[in-house]
Design an enzyme around this catalytic site. Structure first.
Site: not given
Length: 627
Positions: A384, A546
């Site tokens: 605004c 992993h």
């Protein structure tokens, strides 16, 4: 009334609204500077709260140079960006030197004019400058045009504005002396309901008030629009005499309006029953009468129009008169509004409050813009004039709705001039959308008529949920594709293995990846290094060994292997593992694989099935074709 007459006057009204908002747009981004000047004035001038001769020296230069220059820069910037802002500031310096009064009005004229001139010049030479000479032309053209505009402002605009300001001051003084100032509420209060409050306050009344403050140390003009009394009176009437659910919404509205200073929150309550415009006019006029009677004024614009901000801008000797003016305006508005609220033939409820939005649209003769979202949305911006009042309220409402919808989207509010580059959707009031589009042309723009009850919020939430679901489905689809892209082959699934130890299980999981061409043999060593640093046990009897961060050169392509130990193996730290899934991810694909498997393996029923099945295809299909 003929159709052509209505169209003609509709266009005139829109132009007036746009002009008023353009004026306010030059002031609103700099409202903090005005407040700073007001506080310095209230504190340090000889009649202030803490008189200080040295610090009081700030007052004159700020009102003479700083504030007009900021207005001039903002006006030029609105027309032609930062380049226009610079020319606007240079031009404003001409009117400042060419007059002996604060040149707010002059800055509002010459600042945008300077931006307009440089904009037209840039359009004229666009594409005509030889390569390598762009900076030279840009710099010298700005300097030359700035010089000419400053001379024009000094010799012509400054004297004209000075004469106009003197005449305007005498006219205002005459109106005040004959006691007609309260009648200004007949114009100001209805205009506020049409969302012209910022345009009136900061574009018209504020500059007049600043000039008056320089002369007498305060101005009543800062109170004509910002007085929260009329709106408070209307809300109190609904609280006392409203029917059904509408009564329940007023306490929060009172707090937001009176303490928060966001006057827009009471506008729909007036629009539900347009006769209440009489109440706010009566309340406004009575308040102005009391302010005038007690010679009350403020030292600067209170923005937002909170009772707290009003008191902060009140100089010595005006507190009692200010409080009386607000109380009287509240009481008068309450009494008049009570008559209309009680005598209403229909029950006013939440449905009527929503219908008030339609009335706003009818007053503005505009339709709601449609919008459809295609890409992911991360930030929504409410913008605004100042980024404090209506935009803050709208942002708060939508933020709550987004939280309830469990969407991970940021919602902020700001002034149009400060719209961030990373905003995806820009929400503005209808009358400000064009300015917002100029500031952020590549964004999605949503125009609304009412920051409180617009149906645009619900539609936006629906679109956001839809696009969120699409993105989630696409992500799942991509994850499935990642796994099904030869990452898992049935030869790498071994079931019913005899119990072993952690090291042997990791060796076997790695060996399967090596033999299948997913990794080099040294990758197995990195899997052990990773396990020694931090266990890859993830719960539910599952481990996902992993490689570490140094193993990327050992990975040929992404792949996984699956080992089933029905009797379990000792995985260290008291953990028993039944399912070992070896992972190798090329180019950080392991992160996607890990995320995908984590989602799958958090389901205990799926894990139990994988641990107990004797069918390799069951394991393969469960992992590859999971939903």
């Amino acid at each position: 009334m003929s159709e052509s007459y209505a169209k003609e006057h509709k266009g005139a009204r829109v132009k007036i609204q746009d002009f008023g908002r353009f004026l306010s747009g030059m002031v609103m981004p700099n409202i903090g500077a005005f407040i700073a000047w007001g506080l310095i004035t209230a504190l340090f001038i000889p009649t202030g709260w803490k008189p200080n001769e040295k610090l009081a020296e700030l007052v004159g230069p700020m009102i003479t140079y700083l504030l007009p220059l900021l207005i001039g820069y903002s006006g030029g910037n609105m027309v032609s960006g930062k380049r226009g802002g610079v020319i606007g500031a240079i031009s404003t310096m001409g009117v400042i030197i060419g007059a002996d009064i604060p040149m707010f009005l002059g800055a509002m004229i010459i600042g945008p004019l300077g931006g307009f001139v440089i904009k037209k010049f840039d359009e004229l030479i666009e594409g005509k400058i030889k390569t390598g000479f762009e900076m030279l032309v840009n710099n010298f053209s700005a300097g030359i045009i700035g010089m000419l505009m400053a001379i024009l402002a000094y010799s012509a605009v400054g004297p004209v504005v000075s004469s106009l300001s003197i005449a305007l001051g005498k006219a205002v003084e005459f109106i005040v002396n004959i006691g007609l100032l309260p009648l200004s509420s007949i114009i100001i209060e209805p205009a506020k309901i049409l969302f012209l409050n910022n345009a009136i306050n900061h574009g018209v009344l504020g500059p007049i008030g600043v000039q008056e403050t320089k002369e007498i140390g305060k101005s009543i003009f800062f109170l004509l629009e910002t007085n929260p009394g009329p709106g408070l009176g209307v809300l109190l009437a609904y609280l006392a005499f409203g029917k059904k659910s509408i009564k329940q919404s007023t306490p929060s509205a009172i707090i937001i309006h009176f303490l928060g200073g966001i006057h827009e929150i009471y506008f729909p309550y007036v629009l539900m029953n347009p006769a209440l415009i009489v109440a706010v006019i009566a309340g406004g006029a009575s308040g102005v009468f009391i302010f005038n009677l007690f010679n009350v004024g403020l030292v600067a614009t209170p923005s937002p129009g909170s009772i707290i901000a009003l008191f902060a801008m009140t100089p010595k000797g005006s507190f009692i008169g200010l409080l009386l003016g607000v109380l009287v305006s509240t009481l008068v508005a309450f009494l008049v509004a009570s008559i209309f609220v009680k005598s209403s033939n229909k029950e006013l409820n939440d449905e009527e409050l929503e219908k008030a939005t339609v009335k706003v649209k009818r007053l503005k003769n505009k339709k709601e813009e449609n919008f459809e979202l295609e890409n992911e949305i991360n930030k929504i911006v409410f913008a605004c004039d100042a980024g404090m009042g209506s935009s803050a309220m709208g942002a708060s409402l939508l933020r709550d709705k987004i939280k309830k919808a469990r969407l991970d989207i940021s919602v902020i509010n700001c002034a149009i001039e400060n719209i961030p580059k990373d905003g995806d959707i820009i929400i503005t009031h209808k009358n400000l959308t064009e300015r917002a589009k100029e500031k952020a042309p590549d964004k999605i723009h949503v125009s609304i008529d009412d920051f409180l009850t617009t149906p645009a919020y619900e539609k936006l939430i629906e679109e956001l949920i839809k696009i969120s679901n699409i993105n989630k489905n696409e992500k799942v689809k991509q994850e499935k594709q990642t796994i099904s892209n030869n990452i898992l082959i049935q030869d790498n699934i071994l079931l019913g293995l005899d119990s072993s130890n952690r090291e042997d299980a990791i060796d076997l999981a790695g060996k399967l990846l090596v033999e299948s061409g997913y990794v080099k043999s040294k990758y197995i060593e990195s899997m052990h290094r990773r396990e020694n640093v931090l266990s890859t046990y993830i719960g539910n009897g599952v481990a996902i060994p992993h490689g570490d961060k140094n193993s990327k050169d050992e990975i040929i392509k992404s792949g996984i292997s699956v080992l089933q130990y029905p009797e379990g193996i000792d995985y260290g730290d008291g953990q028993t593992v039944y399912l070992v899934i070896g992972i190798a991810g090329k180019n950080n694909e392991h992160l996607s694989i890990l995320s995908n498997l984590a989602t799958l393996l958090e389901d205990e029923k799926i894990v139990e099935k994988l641990i107990n099945t004797k069918n390799i295809e069951d394991v393969y299909n469960t992992i590859i074709n999971r939903d």
